[in-house]
Design a protein around this motif. Sequence first.
Motif, PDB file in Angstrom:
ATOM      1  N   ALA A  75      -8.819   6.647 -18.152  1.00 18.38           N
ATOM      2  CA  ALA A  75      -7.939   5.538 -18.544  1.00 18.38           C
ATOM      3  C   ALA A  75      -6.581   5.640 -17.841  1.00 18.38           C
ATOM      4  CB  ALA A  75      -7.767   5.508 -20.065  1.00 18.38           C
ATOM      5  N   ALA A  76      -6.009   6.836 -17.812  1.00 17.46           N
ATOM      6  CA  ALA A  76      -4.714   7.020 -17.131  1.00 17.46           C
ATOM      7  C   ALA A  76      -4.864   6.765 -15.630  1.00 17.46           C
ATOM      8  CB  ALA A  76      -4.180   8.427 -17.382  1.00 17.46           C
ATOM      9  N   ALA A  77      -5.964   7.236 -15.065  1.00 16.89           N
ATOM     10  CA  ALA A  77      -6.199   7.023 -13.630  1.00 16.89           C
ATOM     11  C   ALA A  77      -6.377   5.542 -13.328  1.00 16.89           C
ATOM     12  CB  ALA A  77      -7.420   7.819 -13.183  1.00 16.89           C
ATOM     13  N   ALA A  78      -7.070   4.825 -14.202  1.00 19.09           N
ATOM     14  CA  ALA A  78      -7.251   3.386 -14.004  1.00 19.09           C
ATOM     15  C   ALA A  78      -5.908   2.655 -14.091  1.00 19.09           C
ATOM     16  CB  ALA A  78      -8.242   2.833 -15.027  1.00 19.09           C
ATOM     17  N   ASP A  79      -5.080   3.071 -15.024  1.00 16.21           N
ATOM     18  CA  ASP A  79      -3.739   2.468 -15.133  1.00 16.21           C
ATOM     19  C   ASP A  79      -2.926   2.727 -13.867  1.00 16.21           C
ATOM     20  OD1 ASP A  79      -4.237   1.447 -17.641  1.00 16.21           O
ATOM     21  OD2 ASP A  79      -3.181   3.065 -18.715  1.00 16.21           O
ATOM     22  N   PHE A  80      -2.990   3.967 -13.365  1.00 17.05           N
ATOM     23  CA  PHE A  80      -2.258   4.283 -12.139  1.00 17.05           C
ATOM     24  C   PHE A  80      -2.798   3.480 -10.965  1.00 17.05           C
ATOM     25  CE2 PHE A  80      -1.782   6.648  -8.167  1.00 17.05           C
ATOM     26  CZ  PHE A  80      -0.403   6.624  -8.070  1.00 17.05           C
ATOM     27  N   LEU A  81      -4.122   3.364 -10.879  1.00 17.15           N
ATOM     28  CA  LEU A  81      -4.727   2.591  -9.791  1.00 17.15           C
ATOM     29  C   LEU A  81      -4.279   1.136  -9.850  1.00 17.15           C
ATOM     30  CD1 LEU A  81      -6.643   2.562  -7.372  1.00 17.15           C
ATOM     31  CD2 LEU A  81      -8.518   2.130  -8.972  1.00 17.15           C
ATOM     32  N   ALA A  82      -4.223   0.571 -11.041  1.00 18.16           N
ATOM     33  CA  ALA A  82      -3.755  -0.808 -11.195  1.00 18.16           C
ATOM     34  C   ALA A  82      -2.298  -0.932 -10.747  1.00 18.16           C
ATOM     35  CB  ALA A  82      -3.914  -1.257 -12.650  1.00 18.16           C
ATOM     36  N   PHE A  83      -1.477   0.047 -11.101  1.00 22.56           N
ATOM     37  CA  PHE A  83      -0.074   0.048 -10.679  1.00 22.56           C
ATOM     38  C   PHE A  83       0.038   0.211  -9.151  1.00 22.56           C
ATOM     39  CE2 PHE A  83       3.544   2.760  -9.464  1.00 22.56           C
ATOM     40  CZ  PHE A  83       4.587   1.906  -9.763  1.00 22.56           C
ATOM     41  N   PHE A  84      -0.710   1.164  -8.616  1.00 19.34           N
ATOM     42  CA  PHE A  84      -0.652   1.488  -7.189  1.00 19.34           C
ATOM     43  C   PHE A  84      -1.074   0.307  -6.319  1.00 19.34           C
ATOM     44  CE2 PHE A  84      -2.376   3.894  -3.443  1.00 19.34           C
ATOM     45  CZ  PHE A  84      -1.199   4.519  -3.069  1.00 19.34           C
ATOM     46  N   THR A  85      -1.991  -0.499  -6.818  1.00 22.77           N
ATOM     47  CA  THR A  85      -2.536  -1.598  -6.013  1.00 22.77           C
ATOM     48  C   THR A  85      -2.067  -2.966  -6.467  1.00 22.77           C
ATOM     49  OG1 THR A  85      -4.537  -1.667  -7.385  1.00 22.77           O
ATOM     50  CG2 THR A  85      -4.599  -0.275  -5.407  1.00 22.77           C
ATOM     51  N   ASN A  86      -1.051  -3.030  -7.341  1.00 21.50           N
ATOM     52  CA  ASN A  86      -0.556  -4.343  -7.750  1.00 21.50           C
ATOM     53  C   ASN A  86       0.054  -5.048  -6.531  1.00 21.50           C
ATOM     54  OD1 ASN A  86       2.238  -3.693  -7.432  1.00 21.50           O
ATOM     55  ND2 ASN A  86       2.381  -2.968  -9.547  1.00 21.50           N
ATOM     56  N   PRO A  87       0.305  -6.346  -6.609  1.00 23.77           N
ATOM     57  CA  PRO A  87       0.808  -7.071  -5.425  1.00 23.77           C
ATOM     58  C   PRO A  87       2.065  -6.466  -4.792  1.00 23.77           C
ATOM     59  CG  PRO A  87       0.055  -8.626  -7.060  1.00 23.77           C
ATOM     60  CD  PRO A  87      -0.007  -7.264  -7.709  1.00 23.77           C
ATOM     61  N   ALA A  88       3.011  -6.006  -5.598  1.00 21.99           N
ATOM     62  CA  ALA A  88       4.258  -5.452  -5.045  1.00 21.99           C
ATOM     63  C   ALA A  88       3.997  -4.143  -4.292  1.00 21.99           C
ATOM     64  CB  ALA A  88       5.277  -5.229  -6.156  1.00 21.99           C
ATOM     65  N   ASN A  89       3.219  -3.251  -4.890  1.00 27.68           N
ATOM     66  CA  ASN A  89       2.945  -1.971  -4.234  1.00 27.68           C
ATOM     67  C   ASN A  89       1.973  -2.135  -3.075  1.00 27.68           C
ATOM     68  OD1 ASN A  89       4.726  -0.471  -5.761  1.00 27.68           O
ATOM     69  ND2 ASN A  89       3.239  -0.219  -7.409  1.00 27.68           N
ATOM     70  N   SER A  90       1.072  -3.085  -3.193  1.00 25.00           N
ATOM     71  CA  SER A  90       0.172  -3.372  -2.074  1.00 25.00           C
ATOM     72  C   SER A  90       0.979  -3.838  -0.862  1.00 25.00           C
ATOM     73  CB  SER A  90      -0.845  -4.432  -2.492  1.00 25.00           C
ATOM     74  OG  SER A  90      -1.742  -4.697  -1.455  1.00 25.00           O
ATOM     75  N   ALA A  91       2.020  -4.612  -1.106  1.00 25.54           N
ATOM     76  CA  ALA A  91       2.888  -5.057  -0.003  1.00 25.54           C
ATOM     77  C   ALA A  91       3.598  -3.876   0.645  1.00 25.54           C
ATOM     78  CB  ALA A  91       3.903  -6.077  -0.509  1.00 25.54           C
ATOM     79  N   LYS A  92       3.978  -2.875  -0.167  1.00 22.03           N
ATOM     80  CA  LYS A  92       4.608  -1.675   0.391  1.00 22.03           C
ATOM     81  C   LYS A  92       3.623  -0.887   1.251  1.00 22.03           C
ATOM     82  CE  LYS A  92       7.799  -1.189  -3.468  1.00 22.03           C
ATOM     83  NZ  LYS A  92       8.093  -0.423  -4.687  1.00 22.03           N
ATOM     84  N   LEU A  93       2.390  -0.793   0.797  1.00 28.84           N
ATOM     85  CA  LEU A  93       1.357  -0.088   1.576  1.00 28.84           C
ATOM     86  C   LEU A  93       1.077  -0.787   2.900  1.00 28.84           C
ATOM     87  CD1 LEU A  93      -1.160   0.838  -1.264  1.00 28.84           C
ATOM     88  CD2 LEU A  93       0.218   2.419   0.104  1.00 28.84           C
ATOM     89  N   ALA A  94       1.340  -2.081   2.952  1.00 26.42           N
ATOM     90  CA  ALA A  94       1.094  -2.847   4.179  1.00 26.42           C
ATOM     91  C   ALA A  94       1.954  -2.372   5.342  1.00 26.42           C
ATOM     92  CB  ALA A  94       1.319  -4.337   3.918  1.00 26.42           C
ATOM     93  N   ALA A  95       2.974  -1.576   5.057  1.00 22.14           N
ATOM     94  CA  ALA A  95       3.789  -1.003   6.135  1.00 22.14           C
ATOM     95  C   ALA A  95       2.985   0.011   6.941  1.00 22.14           C
ATOM     96  CB  ALA A  95       5.036  -0.339   5.565  1.00 22.14           C
ATOM     97  N   TYR A  96       1.913   0.536   6.358  1.00 21.26           N
ATOM     98  CA  TYR A  96       1.123   1.582   7.006  1.00 21.26           C
ATOM     99  C   TYR A  96      -0.287   1.141   7.385  1.00 21.26           C
ATOM    100  CZ  TYR A  96       4.933   4.029   4.830  1.00 21.26           C
ATOM    101  OH  TYR A  96       6.183   4.409   4.442  1.00 21.26           O
ATOM    102  N   PHE A  97      -0.835   0.215   6.632  1.00 18.39           N
ATOM    103  CA  PHE A  97      -2.198  -0.240   6.871  1.00 18.39           C
ATOM    104  C   PHE A  97      -2.264  -1.744   6.625  1.00 18.39           C
ATOM    105  CE2 PHE A  97      -2.315   3.978   4.880  1.00 18.39           C
ATOM    106  CZ  PHE A  97      -2.875   4.699   5.915  1.00 18.39           C
ATOM    107  N   PRO A  98      -3.071  -2.459   7.389  1.00 14.34           N
ATOM    108  CA  PRO A  98      -3.226  -3.885   7.089  1.00 14.34           C
ATOM    109  C   PRO A  98      -3.726  -4.052   5.648  1.00 14.34           C
ATOM    110  CG  PRO A  98      -4.178  -3.369   9.217  1.00 14.34           C
ATOM    111  CD  PRO A  98      -3.838  -2.057   8.562  1.00 14.34           C
ATOM    112  N   PRO A  99      -3.111  -4.927   4.890  1.00 10.92           N
ATOM    113  CA  PRO A  99      -3.479  -5.061   3.485  1.00 10.92           C
ATOM    114  C   PRO A  99      -4.840  -5.727   3.294  1.00 10.92           C
ATOM    115  CG  PRO A  99      -1.835  -6.690   4.073  1.00 10.92           C
ATOM    116  CD  PRO A  99      -2.018  -5.811   5.276  1.00 10.92           C
ATOM    117  N   PRO A 100      -5.576  -5.292   2.283  1.00  5.94           N
ATOM    118  CA  PRO A 100      -6.863  -5.926   2.015  1.00  5.94           C
ATOM    119  C   PRO A 100      -6.719  -7.274   1.308  1.00  5.94           C
ATOM    120  CG  PRO A 100      -6.487  -4.143   0.465  1.00  5.94           C
ATOM    121  CD  PRO A 100      -5.346  -4.123   1.454  1.00  5.94           C
ATOM    122  N   ARG A 101      -5.559  -7.526   0.716  1.00  4.59           N
ATOM    123  CA  ARG A 101      -5.342  -8.811   0.032  1.00  4.59           C
ATOM    124  C   ARG A 101      -5.155  -9.903   1.082  1.00  4.59           C
ATOM    125  NH1 ARG A 101      -3.550  -8.363  -5.379  1.00  4.59           N
ATOM    126  NH2 ARG A 101      -3.206  -6.192  -5.990  1.00  4.59           N
ATOM    127  N   ALA A 102      -5.976 -10.940   1.004  1.00  2.29           N
ATOM    128  CA  ALA A 102      -5.881 -12.044   1.964  1.00  2.29           C
ATOM    129  C   ALA A 102      -4.493 -12.669   1.943  1.00  2.29           C
ATOM    130  CB  ALA A 102      -6.954 -13.093   1.668  1.00  2.29           C
TER     131      ALA A 102
END
Length: 188
Positions: free
Chosen positions: A83-110
């Motif tokens: 449950a804690a890992a799922a919560d972290f995964l949801a936080f890590f991949t939310n739109p805002a954090n996904s945009a931050k990850l896009a600095a390193y890898f092309p984002p999977p979100r269309a």
Amino acid sequence: MVEAMTFLHRAVFTDKAFPGPGTAADFFAGDAAMTVTQISRASLLQDATFGWDLVPLPSGPKGEYSVIGQAGLGVFKKSPNAAAAADFLAFFTNPANSAKLAAYFPPPRASQLTADTLAKSNPLLKPAQLQQVVIAGIEKGVVKPNHTGQAELSQTVRAALDPLWRPEADVKAVLTGVCAKIKPMLGT
């Protein structure tokens, strides 16, 4: 393959167009005229003091193609803190954090796979380059399956190719040797 490897061998040893074995040549430092790279490394271009371009892979006998890599994150259902890992995964991949990850890898979100998003970490690349090479490549690209023993297969191929990197190498004989070494691993 013999024709392709003969071209590479000639480019290294005869034409001196490619760096030879053991030569450290860094495109981003201006030591090489061409590199095949990923968008995450293109951000190493720090200035435009020399003329360069970003182009898609050349088309081959079967037309245009792109190969993409993939990565994934997941949570094991039976892990002690699922449950804690799922919560972290949801936080890590939310739109805002996904945009931050896009600095390193092309984002999977269309919605984030845009030239504007990619330009934030690659300011020297033009929107048209990002669209034509990166975005179109991802949209058309396919993930190629790997052999279950890919690491061993890769090491075997590398070792069997070692004799190729000498000026007097017999390209066809080396490639025949590579095939003989990997055939048992391929189960054929």
